[in-house]
Design an enzyme around this catalytic site. Structure first.
Site, PDB file in Angstrom:
ATOM      1  N   ARG A   1      -6.865  10.338 -10.262  1.00 29.25           N
ATOM      2  CA  ARG A   1      -6.237  11.278  -9.196  1.00 29.25           C
ATOM      3  C   ARG A   1      -5.706  10.145  -8.154  1.00 29.25           C
ATOM      4  NH1 ARG A   1      -7.971  11.611  -3.838  1.00 29.25           N
ATOM      5  NH2 ARG A   1      -6.350   9.995  -3.881  1.00 29.25           N
TER       6      ARG A   1
ATOM      7  N   GLU B   1     -12.793   4.847  -5.742  1.00 31.09           N
ATOM      8  CA  GLU B   1     -11.266   5.006  -5.126  1.00 31.09           C
ATOM      9  C   GLU B   1     -10.477   6.062  -6.224  1.00 31.09           C
ATOM     10  OE1 GLU B   1      -9.802   3.801  -2.355  1.00 31.09           O
ATOM     11  OE2 GLU B   1      -8.018   4.789  -3.044  1.00 31.09           O
ATOM     12  N   ASP B   2      -9.930   7.025  -5.708  1.00 31.85           N
ATOM     13  CA  ASP B   2      -9.266   7.769  -6.408  1.00 31.85           C
ATOM     14  C   ASP B   2      -9.802   8.304  -7.601  1.00 31.85           C
ATOM     15  OD1 ASP B   2      -7.611   7.873  -4.264  1.00 31.85           O
ATOM     16  OD2 ASP B   2      -5.851   6.870  -5.196  1.00 31.85           O
TER      17      ASP B   2
ATOM     18  N   ASP C   1     -14.188   6.243  -0.578  1.00 36.70           N
ATOM     19  CA  ASP C   1     -13.374   6.089   0.563  1.00 36.70           C
ATOM     20  C   ASP C   1     -12.233   7.505   0.861  1.00 36.70           C
ATOM     21  OD1 ASP C   1     -11.870   4.532   2.366  1.00 36.70           O
ATOM     22  OD2 ASP C   1     -10.211   4.703   1.275  1.00 36.70           O
ATOM     23  N   ASP C   2     -12.181   8.241  -0.344  1.00 39.31           N
ATOM     24  CA  ASP C   2     -11.384   9.232  -0.281  1.00 39.31           C
ATOM     25  C   ASP C   2     -12.146  10.478   0.410  1.00 39.31           C
ATOM     26  OD1 ASP C   2      -9.009   8.621  -1.743  1.00 39.31           O
ATOM     27  OD2 ASP C   2     -10.359   8.207  -3.389  1.00 39.31           O
TER      28      ASP C   2
ATOM     29  N   LYS D   1      -5.823  -1.810  -2.280  1.00 38.14           N
ATOM     30  CA  LYS D   1      -6.997  -1.671  -1.179  1.00 38.14           C
ATOM     31  C   LYS D   1      -7.530  -2.829  -0.983  1.00 38.14           C
ATOM     32  CE  LYS D   1      -7.239   2.996  -0.497  1.00 38.14           C
ATOM     33  NZ  LYS D   1      -7.817   4.067   0.189  1.00 38.14           N
TER      34      LYS D   1
ATOM     35  N   ASN E   1      -0.548  11.582   0.668  1.00 35.47           N
ATOM     36  CA  ASN E   1       0.104  10.537   0.322  1.00 35.47           C
ATOM     37  C   ASN E   1       0.747  10.709  -1.129  1.00 35.47           C
ATOM     38  OD1 ASN E   1      -0.410   9.021   2.767  1.00 35.47           O
ATOM     39  ND2 ASN E   1      -2.516   8.694   1.874  1.00 35.47           N
TER      40      ASN E   1
ATOM     41  N   TYR F   1       0.728  -1.296  -0.002  1.00 38.71           N
ATOM     42  CA  TYR F   1       0.084   0.023  -0.061  1.00 38.71           C
ATOM     43  C   TYR F   1       0.839   1.253   0.162  1.00 38.71           C
ATOM     44  CZ  TYR F   1      -4.076   2.640   1.613  1.00 38.71           C
ATOM     45  OH  TYR F   1      -5.237   3.661   1.650  1.00 38.71           O
TER      46      TYR F   1
END
Ligand code: NAD
Length: 547
Positions: free
Chosen positions: A152, A241-242, A264-265, A170, A404, A99
């Site tokens: 992203r 996600e992203d 999640d973000d 993930k 991150n 991760y």
């Protein structure tokens, strides 16, 4: 039961090439006879513990983290149970490899390190046949999808189809941290093109050779994917996600009440950061209602944290309007204030009346916040001046550098502790080593949503909740904060040790599932003992017996 023993559908070399059933040198003598494996393996039978030792030796001998990542991916492709045993037994060492930060590097190099396909690819070319394609997925019991369109990835920008690595990583955490059986996990890459020139010019890039689709075609593909996924896999939980922030906020709002879906973000990050702040209250001997947070970055993550913080204040009896006044934002254009030009819809509730200030330090001096939270993807923005000013205003300033991967953190752990004379309550999105300052050693906590989404996902799929609610994320934040011990706090850590992550996730899953049963979000009957039911459904990385 989520953790089912797979039956030996076939024997001989085929079973050795099946990562779900393969045991390598751990096949017993009896199994070697029964499954036609004689001669296909060296004669010595090894235990799983011995195999783990060999794997650890190999990983530690690799020269770089990317090499370690590649070794682990190869292990996952040939022996899933062993992979998860190694990861779970050594989570603090392995998590940074599978991760953040290493997965970021892996995504950036994906087209060059690609060896074997993993996960499921849906592209613009697949319009009209996604349902048919999804029947190709080998595991009919899949229950969680992590889907990205690669726009992203971490703080690294548009990585197109190479973002698949993040969905894979993930889902590995869903299994390692919350015990969701690997065959229940389905990583999906929605390839709608990329605006990353370097990728478009790279002949080895695996994605569509075109710029990003943004209009109706994008929406139609996403809608078709959702419908197909939930028809082929009823009750599927979908984690966004992203995605780039325009799509992330929009898609979440559009689909959150009709599908079992969350981002999640936005929501996971919200819960983890608020958990850290709740835990910090015990160090500061203060209350949430006394905090004023200044965010650097007003994207998915920043707004997501503010929304959960507002929900926590509302729970304590403060009105929504007043609660929002506790959250202020500096983004790429400076302090977010009412009347600023072209404010995006997700930022509007936090555009307060105030004079405009162009920079973070100026905003700190004017607003006197108790906490600064970095969610900007801009490294080095928590400068010495910024940290020193926070330490001048506050006895114990909260300084969370949450961007991150590590290379994007707003400041390092060492900088935060050094510049604040050891008074900062610090957490970061990616891991930092402990910092020694004089006689004191500070252990920075990792404010990463990996503490939240695995437990939330486990609770949702075990309870068979039809939707994922904001209240579940607030409950997860409280659950996580409650599990921070006095000894964690003494070391300066506002999160439990990663080694506790399975227990942490089980308790979060309990609270989330309870919410689903108590609020009529599921048709499943509430079990007498919710926690025992959660534990019963958690996968253990052990080999099945075939003979
Ligand atoms: P995003 O693109 O939605 O938002 C980024 C925000 O940063 C935007 O508001 C932008 O205006 C602002 N920004 C850009 N440059 C800036 C500058 N120089 N000064 C001030 N603000 C600036 O991205 P996001 O999803 O919100 O993610 C942001 C970062 O948070 C990423 O690095 C991501 O990895 C990290 N993140 C961490 C976690 C975690 O668990 N710790 C979870 C999610 C996201």
């Amino acid at each position: 039961m989520i953790n089912k023993t797979p039956s030996p559908l076939y024997s001989g070399v085929k079973i050795l090439h099946d990562p779900v059933r393969n045991k390598g040198t751990a096949f017993t003598d009896a199994e070697r006879d029964a499954l036609n494996l004689r001669g296909l393996l060296p004669p010595r039978v090894h235990s799983m513990a011995e195999q783990e030792l060999r794997v650890l030796g190999n990983i530690r001998a690799k020269p770089t983290d990317l090499e370690r990542y590649l070794y682990l991916v190869a292990l996952q492709d040939r022996n899933e149970n062993l992979f998860y045993r190694v990861v779970m037994n050594n989570i603090e060492e392995m998590m940074p490899l599978i991760y953040t930060p290493t997965v970021g590097k892996a995504c950036q190099e994906f087209q060059h390190i690609f060896r074997q396909s993993r996960g499921f690819y849906v592209s613009l070319q697949d319009k009209g046949r996604i349902k048919e394609m999804m029947q190709n997925w080998p595991h009919k019991n899949a229950r969680i999808i992590v889907v990205t369109d690669g726009e992203r990835i971490l703080g690294l920008g548009d990585l197109g189809a190479d973002g698949m690595g993040i969905a894979i990583g993930k889902l590995a955490l869903y299994t390692a941290c919350a015990g969701i059986c690997p065959t229940r996990c389905l990583p999906v890459m929605l390839d709608v093109g990329t605006n990353n020139e370097a990728l478009l010019n790279d002949p080895l890039y695996n994605g569509l050779e075109r710029r990003r689709e943004r209009g109706e075609e994008y929406d139609a593909l996403f809608a078709e994917f959702l419908e197909a996924a939930t028809e082929v896999f009823p009750g599927m939980l979908i984690q966004l996600e992203d995605f780039g922030n325009t799509n992330a906020f929009r898609l979440l709002e559009q689909y959150r009440s009709t599908y079992c879906l969350f981002d999640d973000d936005i929501q996971g990050t919200g819960a983890v950061a608020v958990a850290g702040i709740i835990a910090a209250m015990r160090i500061m001997r203060s209350n949430l209602s006394d905090q004023k947070i200044l965010f650097l970055g007003a994207g998915e993550a920043g707004i997501g944290v503010a929304d959960v913080f507002v929900a926590a204040l509302k729970e304590g009896g403060i009105s929504e309007k007043e609660a929002r006044q506790h959250c202020w934002f500096v983004d790429s254009k400076g302090l977010l204030v009412a009347g600023r030009d072209r404010i995006e819809p997700h930022k509007k509730p936090y555009a307060h009346e105030h004079e405009y200030i162009p920079d973070l330090l100026g905003a700190i001096n004017a607003l006197q916040p108790t906490a600064i939270l970095g969610l900007s993807g801009q490294p080095g923005t928590f400068t010495q001046d910024v940290v020193e000013t926070m330490a001048k205003i506050n006895e114990r300033p909260i300084i969370f550098a949450l961007s991150n991967p590590t290379s994007k953190a707003e400041c390092t752990a060492e900088q935060a502790y050094t510049w604040s004379d050891g008074r900062a309550i610090f957490a970061s999105g990616s891991p930092f080593d402990p910092v020694k300052l004089g006689n004191q050693t500070f252990v920075p906590g990792q404010g990463n949503n990996a503490y939240i989404f695995p437990g939330v996902g486990l609770g949702v799929i075990v309870s068979r909740s039809r939707v994922v609610t904001d209240e579940m994320f607030l409950a997860a934040a409280h659950s996580l904060a409650n599990q921070v011990t006095e000894s964690d706090l003494e070391r300066g850590r506002v999160y439990p040790a990663l080694a506790q992550i399975r227990q942490v996730s089980a308790l979060i899953a309990h609270d989330v599932a309870k919410m689903a049963y108590d609020n009529g979000l599921t048709d499943r009957e509430k079990p007498d003992d919710i926690l025992a039911d959660i534990h019963e459904n958690m996968y253990q990385p052990v080999y099945p017996h075939y003979a």
